[in-house]
Scaffold this motif. Structure first.
Motif, mmCIF file in Angstrom:
data_model
loop_
_atom_site.group_PDB
_atom_site.id
_atom_site.type_symbol
_atom_site.label_atom_id
_atom_site.label_comp_id
_atom_site.label_asym_id
_atom_site.label_seq_id
_atom_site.Cartn_x
_atom_site.Cartn_y
_atom_site.Cartn_z
ATOM 1 N N LYS A 141 35.946 40.791 44.501
ATOM 2 C CA LYS A 141 35.579 41.200 43.140
ATOM 3 C C LYS A 141 34.399 42.164 43.183
ATOM 4 C CE LYS A 141 37.137 36.739 41.322
ATOM 5 N NZ LYS A 141 36.774 35.505 40.548
ATOM 6 N N THR A 143 32.184 45.306 42.756
ATOM 7 C CA THR A 143 32.113 46.369 41.752
ATOM 8 C C THR A 143 31.340 47.594 42.233
ATOM 9 O OG1 THR A 143 30.128 45.359 40.784
ATOM 10 C CG2 THR A 143 32.263 44.720 39.863
ATOM 11 N N GLY A 160 39.662 47.866 49.740
ATOM 12 C CA GLY A 160 40.784 47.945 48.820
ATOM 13 C C GLY A 160 40.895 46.712 47.938
ATOM 14 N N SER A 161 41.552 46.871 46.796
ATOM 15 C CA SER A 161 41.815 45.766 45.867
ATOM 16 C C SER A 161 40.542 45.075 45.412
ATOM 17 C CB SER A 161 42.769 44.747 46.512
ATOM 18 O OG SER A 161 44.010 45.336 46.807
ATOM 19 N N ASN A 162 39.599 45.894 44.943
ATOM 20 C CA ASN A 162 38.379 45.380 44.345
ATOM 21 C C ASN A 162 38.211 45.988 42.953
ATOM 22 O OD1 ASN A 162 36.626 43.519 46.125
ATOM 23 N ND2 ASN A 162 37.369 45.044 47.597
ATOM 24 N N ARG A 163 36.989 46.140 42.509
ATOM 25 C CA ARG A 163 36.721 46.675 41.167
ATOM 26 C C ARG A 163 35.760 47.853 41.231
ATOM 27 N NH1 ARG A 163 35.749 40.702 38.278
ATOM 28 N NH2 ARG A 163 37.833 39.853 38.778
ATOM 29 N N VAL A 164 35.814 48.572 42.321
ATOM 30 C CA VAL A 164 34.911 49.702 42.548
ATOM 31 C C VAL A 164 35.308 50.880 41.657
ATOM 32 C CG1 VAL A 164 34.090 51.364 44.255
ATOM 33 C CG2 VAL A 164 34.478 48.979 44.911
ATOM 34 N N LEU A 181 40.176 52.524 50.149
ATOM 35 C CA LEU A 181 39.677 52.215 48.811
ATOM 36 C C LEU A 181 40.808 52.100 47.798
ATOM 37 C CD1 LEU A 181 36.585 54.614 48.762
ATOM 38 C CD2 LEU A 181 36.503 52.117 48.762
ATOM 39 N N ARG A 183 43.648 50.609 45.263
ATOM 40 C CA ARG A 183 43.640 49.557 44.234
ATOM 41 C C ARG A 183 42.233 49.236 43.741
ATOM 42 N NH1 ARG A 183 48.535 47.243 43.464
ATOM 43 N NH2 ARG A 183 50.129 47.625 45.057
ATOM 44 N N ASN A 184 41.532 50.278 43.307
ATOM 45 C CA ASN A 184 40.240 50.112 42.664
ATOM 46 C C ASN A 184 40.261 50.829 41.318
ATOM 47 O OD1 ASN A 184 37.993 48.637 44.271
ATOM 48 N ND2 ASN A 184 39.095 49.772 45.858
ATOM 49 N N ARG A 185 39.127 51.286 40.841
ATOM 50 C CA ARG A 185 39.039 51.920 39.523
ATOM 51 C C ARG A 185 38.391 53.297 39.616
ATOM 52 N NH1 ARG A 185 36.874 46.436 36.340
ATOM 53 N NH2 ARG A 185 38.720 45.170 36.828
ATOM 54 N N ASN A 206 44.523 54.209 42.093
ATOM 55 C CA ASN A 206 43.257 54.319 41.398
ATOM 56 C C ASN A 206 43.476 55.055 40.072
ATOM 57 O OD1 ASN A 206 40.574 53.359 42.803
ATOM 58 N ND2 ASN A 206 41.964 53.960 44.458
#
Length: 329
Positions: A141, A143, A160-164, A181, A183-185, A206
Motif C-alpha cells: 500500500k 504511496t 508494482g501494484s502499489n499506490r504510487v 512500477l 499498476r500504480n497511479r 498506470n
C-alpha cells in the motif's frame, strides 16, 4: 580427500541447509534447528512468528519466510546473523511495517512483496555503504517512493501494484538496471533521465497519456507501457538499444517514431485503434530487419483478409504474428 570446510562439517555433524517448504507447519517446536545452518527455507507454512532458535543462528546467509502468517517481523532486528545475512525473503505475509535493518551490512536481496506496508522509509535503517542490489516491494500500500537514497548499489527495484502517484526519490540510484512500477497511479514519466544504466522499465497499467520522459535513459532495452491512455508513439529516437516495446491496450491510431530502433525485436501494438495500412510500411523501416515478433490483433487493420501476408511482406524476419508462429516457404 575432503576439503577443510567439508572435514569441519563432517566432524561437527553440522547441517548447512534446511528446506521445510510446503510442510504445513504451525510452529517449529518439533523441528531440530542446527546451529550450523546457513540457509533456511520456510516457504508456504502457517507460521505466525520467528522461532527464537532462528534468531540465535550466527552463520545464516539466506532466510526465506515466504507465504506464512507473520503479522510482525520486528524481531529480525535481533538476528545474531545480521552481519552475514545476504538474502531475506518475507514475501506474502501480513506485515504492516519493515523491521529495523540496522547492522545488516551484507544484505543483497530483500523481498517483502504482498504484505500491508504503507511506507518504505524504514529502509534508511540499512545505513550508508550497504550492498543491497535487489529490492521487491510489490503489492503493498505504498504511496510514496522514499528512503532509497542510501541504496546506491541497487540494480532491481520492484514497486508494482502499489499506490504510487509520482516517480521520485531515485536521484542516487545510478546503478539501477530494472525499474518496475506497473499498476500504480502514475500520470507522468519524470525524474528518470539520470538512470543511464536502466535496461528495463515497466509502467503498464498506470495513468499515462504521454510516453515522453525517458529519452535520456539511452541504455533501455525493454519498455512496457501497456494499459495506459497513450495516443502517440514518441520519445523513442534516442533509445537505439531497445529490443522490446509494449504499448498494447492504449489509444494509438498509427505507427510512428520507430525510425532509430534498428535492434527492436518485439513490438506489441495490439488492442489499439490502428485502422489503416497507410504509413505502416514506412514506419517499420527502422526495425524492419530486426523485428521477429509483432502483435497487432484487436486493431481494425488486423481484420484485413490479407493481414498476415502483408505483415510478412513488410517484415522479412517475422517469426511470430500475434499468438501464431509464421512459416515461410
Amino acid at each position: 580427500m575432503e576439503d577443510e570446510n567439508g572435514a569441519q562439517e563432517a566432524a561437527g555433524g553440522g547441517e548447512r541447509e534446511l528446506d521445510l517448504s510446503n510442510s504445513h507447519l504451525h510452529d517449529l517446536e518439533d523441528v531440530p534447528i542446527a546451529g550450523t545452518l546457513t540457509a533456511l527455507d520456510l516457504t508456504t507454512n502457517r507460521l505466525k512468528d520467528i522461532d527464537s532458535r532462528i534468531l540465535a543462528l550466527t552463520g545464516l546467509t539466506s532466510l526465506c519466510f515466504r507465504q506464512n502468517l507473520l503479522p510482525d517481523a520486528s524481531v529480525v532486528a535481533e538476528f545474531q546473523s545480521k552481519g552475514v545475512l545476504e538474502d531475506l525473503e518475507l514475501r506474502d505475509n501480513q506485515l504492516k511495517q519493515l523491521p529495523d535493518l540496522t547492522g545488516f551490512h551484507k544484505l543483497r536481496r530483500l523481498e517483502v512483496s504482498y504484505n500491508q506496508l504503507r511506507s518504505i522509509s524504514g529502509l534508511l535503517s540499512l545505513g550508508t555503504s550497504n550492498p543491497l542490489e535487489e529490492l521487491y516491494v510489490a503489492a503493498n500500500k505504498i504511496t510514496k517512493i522514499e528512503g532509497l537514497e542510501d541504496l546506491v548499489q541497487i540494480r532491481i527495484l520492484e514497486l508494482g501494484s502499489n499506490r504510487v502517484a509520482k516517480i521520485e526519490g531515485l536521484e542516487t540510484l545510478q546503478s539501477l538496471e530494472q525499474l518496475w512500477l506497473g499498476r500504480n497511479r502514475i500520470s507522468t514519466v519524470e525524474n528518470v533521465g539520470h538512470l543511464t544504466n536502466l535496461r528495463q522499465l515497466s509502467l503498464q497499467s498506470n495513468r499515462l497519456e504521454c510516453m515522453r520522459g525517458f529519452e535520456e535513459c539511452v541504455g533501455l532495452e525493454e519498455v512496457y507501457l501497456s494499459h495506459n491512455g497513450i495516443s502517440r508513439l514518441e520519445g523513442l529516437g534516442t533509445l537505439t538499444r531497445l529490443k522490446v516495446l509494449d504499448v498494447s491496450s492504449n489509444r494509438l491510431e498509427k505507427i510512428e517514431g520507430l525510425d532509430s530502433l534498428g535492434q527492436l525485436e518485439d513490438l506489441w501494438l495490439n488492442d489499439n485503434s490502428i485502422d489503416s495500412w497507410e504509413g505502416i510500411y514506412e514506419s517499420l523501416q527502422g526495425p524492419r530487419q530486426s523485428l521477429t515478433t509483432l502483435y497487432l490483433h484487436n486493431n481494425k487493420v488486423a481484420a484485413d483478409p490479407m493481414y498476415r501476408r502483408k505483415c510478412m511482406e513488410i517484415l522479412p524476419n517475422l517469426g511470430q504474428l500475434d499468438a501464431n508462429y509464421t512459416r515461410r516457404t
